[in-house]
Design a protein around this motif. Sequence first.
Motif, PDB file in Angstrom:
ATOM      1  N   ALA A  87      28.274  30.248 -25.088  1.00 18.51           N
ATOM      2  CA  ALA A  87      27.437  29.176 -24.541  1.00 18.51           C
ATOM      3  C   ALA A  87      26.127  29.714 -23.986  1.00 18.51           C
ATOM      4  CB  ALA A  87      28.179  28.421 -23.445  1.00 18.51           C
ATOM      5  N   TYR A  88      25.079  28.906 -24.131  1.00 20.45           N
ATOM      6  CA  TYR A  88      23.777  29.155 -23.508  1.00 20.45           C
ATOM      7  C   TYR A  88      23.403  27.902 -22.728  1.00 20.45           C
ATOM      8  CZ  TYR A  88      18.703  29.330 -22.973  1.00 20.45           C
ATOM      9  OH  TYR A  88      17.432  29.290 -22.459  1.00 20.45           O
ATOM     10  N   LEU A  89      23.065  28.067 -21.434  1.00 17.73           N
ATOM     11  CA  LEU A  89      22.741  26.942 -20.574  1.00 17.73           C
ATOM     12  C   LEU A  89      21.490  27.229 -19.765  1.00 17.73           C
ATOM     13  CD1 LEU A  89      26.076  27.275 -20.612  1.00 17.73           C
ATOM     14  CD2 LEU A  89      25.974  25.487 -18.895  1.00 17.73           C
ATOM     15  N   VAL A  90      20.798  26.160 -19.361  1.00 13.42           N
ATOM     16  CA  VAL A  90      19.749  26.231 -18.349  1.00 13.42           C
ATOM     17  C   VAL A  90      20.192  25.324 -17.211  1.00 13.42           C
ATOM     18  CG1 VAL A  90      17.329  25.832 -17.797  1.00 13.42           C
ATOM     19  CG2 VAL A  90      17.964  26.663 -20.076  1.00 13.42           C
ATOM     20  N   ILE A  91      20.344  25.902 -16.023  1.00 12.99           N
ATOM     21  CA  ILE A  91      20.956  25.193 -14.903  1.00 12.99           C
ATOM     22  C   ILE A  91      20.151  25.433 -13.625  1.00 12.99           C
ATOM     23  CG2 ILE A  91      23.287  25.286 -15.863  1.00 12.99           C
ATOM     24  CD1 ILE A  91      23.758  27.754 -14.080  1.00 12.99           C
ATOM     25  N   LYS A  92      20.591  24.816 -12.540  1.00  6.01           N
ATOM     26  CA  LYS A  92      20.009  25.058 -11.227  1.00  6.01           C
ATOM     27  C   LYS A  92      20.659  26.292 -10.595  1.00  6.01           C
ATOM     28  CE  LYS A  92      17.830  22.435  -8.882  1.00  6.01           C
ATOM     29  NZ  LYS A  92      16.396  22.343  -8.483  1.00  6.01           N
ATOM     30  N   SER A  93      19.906  26.949  -9.729  1.00  7.71           N
ATOM     31  CA  SER A  93      20.414  28.161  -9.093  1.00  7.71           C
ATOM     32  C   SER A  93      21.588  27.894  -8.161  1.00  7.71           C
ATOM     33  CB  SER A  93      19.295  28.845  -8.308  1.00  7.71           C
ATOM     34  OG  SER A  93      18.824  27.999  -7.271  1.00  7.71           O
ATOM     35  N   ASN A  94      21.752  26.632  -7.737  1.00  6.57           N
ATOM     36  CA  ASN A  94      22.852  26.277  -6.830  1.00  6.57           C
ATOM     37  C   ASN A  94      23.994  25.579  -7.557  1.00  6.57           C
ATOM     38  OD1 ASN A  94      21.617  23.872  -7.412  1.00  6.57           O
ATOM     39  ND2 ASN A  94      21.352  23.208  -5.284  1.00  6.57           N
ATOM     40  N   ASP A  95      24.099  25.788  -8.868  1.00  2.26           N
ATOM     41  CA  ASP A  95      25.177  25.174  -9.645  1.00  2.26           C
ATOM     42  C   ASP A  95      26.512  25.803  -9.236  1.00  2.26           C
ATOM     43  OD1 ASP A  95      27.094  24.613 -11.776  1.00  2.26           O
ATOM     44  OD2 ASP A  95      25.380  23.914 -12.950  1.00  2.26           O
ATOM     45  N   THR A  96      27.319  25.068  -8.504  1.00  2.00           N
ATOM     46  CA  THR A  96      28.554  25.626  -7.950  1.00  2.00           C
ATOM     47  C   THR A  96      29.631  25.841  -9.008  1.00  2.00           C
ATOM     48  OG1 THR A  96      29.295  23.391  -7.356  1.00  2.00           O
ATOM     49  CG2 THR A  96      28.160  24.678  -5.651  1.00  2.00           C
ATOM     50  N   MET A  97      29.602  25.091 -10.103  1.00  2.00           N
ATOM     51  CA  MET A  97      30.599  25.304 -11.143  1.00  2.00           C
ATOM     52  C   MET A  97      30.396  26.673 -11.789  1.00  2.00           C
ATOM     53  SD  MET A  97      33.301  24.216 -12.686  1.00  2.00           S
ATOM     54  CE  MET A  97      33.467  22.422 -12.589  1.00  2.00           C
ATOM     55  N   VAL A  98      29.138  27.057 -11.988  1.00  2.00           N
ATOM     56  CA  VAL A  98      28.850  28.357 -12.588  1.00  2.00           C
ATOM     57  C   VAL A  98      29.000  29.483 -11.577  1.00  2.00           C
ATOM     58  CG1 VAL A  98      27.076  29.769 -13.697  1.00  2.00           C
ATOM     59  CG2 VAL A  98      27.298  27.346 -14.292  1.00  2.00           C
ATOM     60  N   TYR A  99      28.320  29.345 -10.433  1.00  2.00           N
ATOM     61  CA  TYR A  99      28.251  30.445  -9.482  1.00  2.00           C
ATOM     62  C   TYR A  99      29.343  30.402  -8.412  1.00  2.00           C
ATOM     63  CZ  TYR A  99      23.697  31.045 -11.654  1.00  2.00           C
ATOM     64  OH  TYR A  99      22.673  31.229 -12.565  1.00  2.00           O
ATOM     65  N   GLY A 100      30.091  29.318  -8.378  1.00  2.00           N
ATOM     66  CA  GLY A 100      31.146  29.214  -7.371  1.00  2.00           C
ATOM     67  C   GLY A 100      32.540  29.410  -7.916  1.00  2.00           C
ATOM     68  N   THR A 101      32.689  29.369  -9.243  1.00  2.00           N
ATOM     69  CA  THR A 101      34.015  29.500  -9.843  1.00  2.00           C
ATOM     70  C   THR A 101      34.205  30.922 -10.331  1.00  2.00           C
ATOM     71  OG1 THR A 101      33.916  27.197 -10.570  1.00  2.00           O
ATOM     72  CG2 THR A 101      35.616  28.561 -11.554  1.00  2.00           C
ATOM     73  N   LEU A 102      34.699  31.784  -9.452  1.00  2.00           N
ATOM     74  CA  LEU A 102      34.994  33.154  -9.838  1.00  2.00           C
ATOM     75  C   LEU A 102      36.480  33.331 -10.138  1.00  2.00           C
ATOM     76  CD1 LEU A 102      32.165  33.410  -8.468  1.00  2.00           C
ATOM     77  CD2 LEU A 102      32.841  35.735  -7.869  1.00  2.00           C
ATOM     78  N   ASN A 103      37.305  32.549  -9.466  1.00  2.00           N
ATOM     79  CA  ASN A 103      38.741  32.594  -9.706  1.00  2.00           C
ATOM     80  C   ASN A 103      39.308  31.180  -9.726  1.00  2.00           C
ATOM     81  OD1 ASN A 103      39.780  35.395  -9.957  1.00  2.00           O
ATOM     82  ND2 ASN A 103      38.682  35.647  -8.017  1.00  2.00           N
ATOM     83  N   LEU A 104      40.491  31.052 -10.290  1.00  2.00           N
ATOM     84  CA  LEU A 104      41.137  29.751 -10.414  1.00  2.00           C
ATOM     85  C   LEU A 104      42.247  29.644  -9.380  1.00  2.00           C
ATOM     86  CD1 LEU A 104      41.492  29.729 -14.304  1.00  2.00           C
ATOM     87  CD2 LEU A 104      39.601  28.846 -12.916  1.00  2.00           C
ATOM     88  N   TYR A 105      42.296  28.505  -8.700  1.00  2.00           N
ATOM     89  CA  TYR A 105      43.296  28.317  -7.654  1.00  2.00           C
ATOM     90  C   TYR A 105      44.181  27.103  -7.892  1.00  2.00           C
ATOM     91  CZ  TYR A 105      40.235  31.646  -5.347  1.00  2.00           C
ATOM     92  OH  TYR A 105      39.475  32.756  -5.065  1.00  2.00           O
ATOM     93  N   GLU A 106      43.735  26.222  -8.755  1.00  2.00           N
ATOM     94  CA  GLU A 106      44.513  25.011  -9.007  1.00  2.00           C
ATOM     95  C   GLU A 106      44.627  24.765 -10.510  1.00  2.00           C
ATOM     96  OE1 GLU A 106      42.854  21.711  -6.970  1.00  2.00           O
ATOM     97  OE2 GLU A 106      42.863  22.686  -5.001  1.00  2.00           O
ATOM     98  N   GLU A 107      45.693  24.083 -10.889  1.00  2.00           N
ATOM     99  CA  GLU A 107      45.902  23.745 -12.292  1.00  2.00           C
ATOM    100  C   GLU A 107      44.773  22.826 -12.777  1.00  2.00           C
ATOM    101  OE1 GLU A 107      49.346  21.725 -15.155  1.00  2.00           O
ATOM    102  OE2 GLU A 107      49.738  22.089 -13.021  1.00  2.00           O
ATOM    103  N   GLY A 108      44.285  23.099 -13.960  1.00  2.00           N
ATOM    104  CA  GLY A 108      43.233  22.282 -14.549  1.00  2.00           C
ATOM    105  C   GLY A 108      41.826  22.787 -14.282  1.00  2.00           C
ATOM    106  N   GLU A 109      41.671  23.806 -13.413  1.00  2.00           N
ATOM    107  CA  GLU A 109      40.329  24.301 -13.095  1.00  2.00           C
ATOM    108  C   GLU A 109      39.665  24.962 -14.301  1.00  2.00           C
ATOM    109  OE1 GLU A 109      39.839  25.199  -8.396  1.00  2.00           O
ATOM    110  OE2 GLU A 109      40.919  26.712  -9.556  1.00  2.00           O
ATOM    111  N   ALA A 110      40.433  25.687 -15.083  1.00  2.00           N
ATOM    112  CA  ALA A 110      39.861  26.341 -16.261  1.00  2.00           C
ATOM    113  C   ALA A 110      39.353  25.311 -17.259  1.00  2.00           C
ATOM    114  CB  ALA A 110      40.900  27.247 -16.920  1.00  2.00           C
ATOM    115  N   GLU A 111      40.170  24.286 -17.518  1.00  2.00           N
ATOM    116  CA  GLU A 111      39.758  23.231 -18.451  1.00  2.00           C
ATOM    117  C   GLU A 111      38.487  22.531 -17.952  1.00  2.00           C
ATOM    118  OE1 GLU A 111      42.774  23.726 -17.359  1.00  2.00           O
ATOM    119  OE2 GLU A 111      44.195  23.719 -19.032  1.00  2.00           O
ATOM    120  N   ALA A 112      38.437  22.292 -16.637  1.00  2.00           N
ATOM    121  CA  ALA A 112      37.255  21.645 -16.062  1.00  2.00           C
ATOM    122  C   ALA A 112      36.027  22.534 -16.221  1.00  2.00           C
ATOM    123  CB  ALA A 112      37.499  21.330 -14.589  1.00  2.00           C
TER     124      ALA A 112
END
Length: 264
Positions: free
Chosen positions: A190-215
């Motif tokens: 994937a190639y994306l252009v996003i905001k610097s505060n995009d929490t899905m990109v910069y906040g998801t380092l590990n998975l803690y709940e079911e369905g997070e990877a799919e999301a």
Amino acid sequence: MRRALKIILIPILIACFAFSAYKVWEIVSEYDKADDIKAEMIEHYKPTMRPAAAETPSPDDNTPAPDTPAPVSIGNPKILAAQREQNEDIVGWVTIHGTSIDYLFVQTSDNDFYLKRDLNKNHAAAGTIFMDSRSSSDFSDFNTILYGHHMKNGSMFHDIKRFDDSKVFDTYQKGAIYLADKTFTLHIFAYLVIKSNDTMVYGTLNLYEEGEAEAFFDYMKGKARHYRDLDLTPDDQVVTLSTCAYEFEDARMILLAKLEEEYQ
């Protein structure tokens, strides 16, 4: 009056030209410094490569001989260990095949430290490629983030911009991460252009709940300018390469790649 104006303006113009010339010299010097550092890295510290073995068709096989295989990467523990003696922050080497992205990368507890420092911790406008301070240095996290400047001379993570072109995205699909004890293949998806505060990109380092990877993957696919379906699952790990973009305020360009460990 005109004579007086000339007397006043001429020194000002000379000073302006001198300052402009100095700034140009300063920029060129910084680019030259970055080029010298990269040349040294590649000459002394880049992991070695060996040719992949070609398959030999049997005599009764009419299938054309395969093209020359791509080189196979070999992580070089001695090289990385020796470099670490000079700088304990060094983690490994990242390369994206077909681009100028080919660098050692580091990690510290401060994500600002290497923004304007080279591998020797001296001032350098180009900085150094660095891993997010929150990431695990062994790439065991779900999402590992690497940052680099978007330099106008084509160095550091400048070539992420090239993937905005669909032909480039379709052509250059792989890269590699070399650590002292293992090597990973990067499968770009994937190639994306996003905001610097995009929490899905910069906040998801590990998975803690079911369905997070799919999301996460659904979000990336929906936001991506270019996307390659690799049948990703929650068991997969990804690497995010991030740099500045200038399309809007606080824009960032990112490449996402699936991480696959090589066993050699």
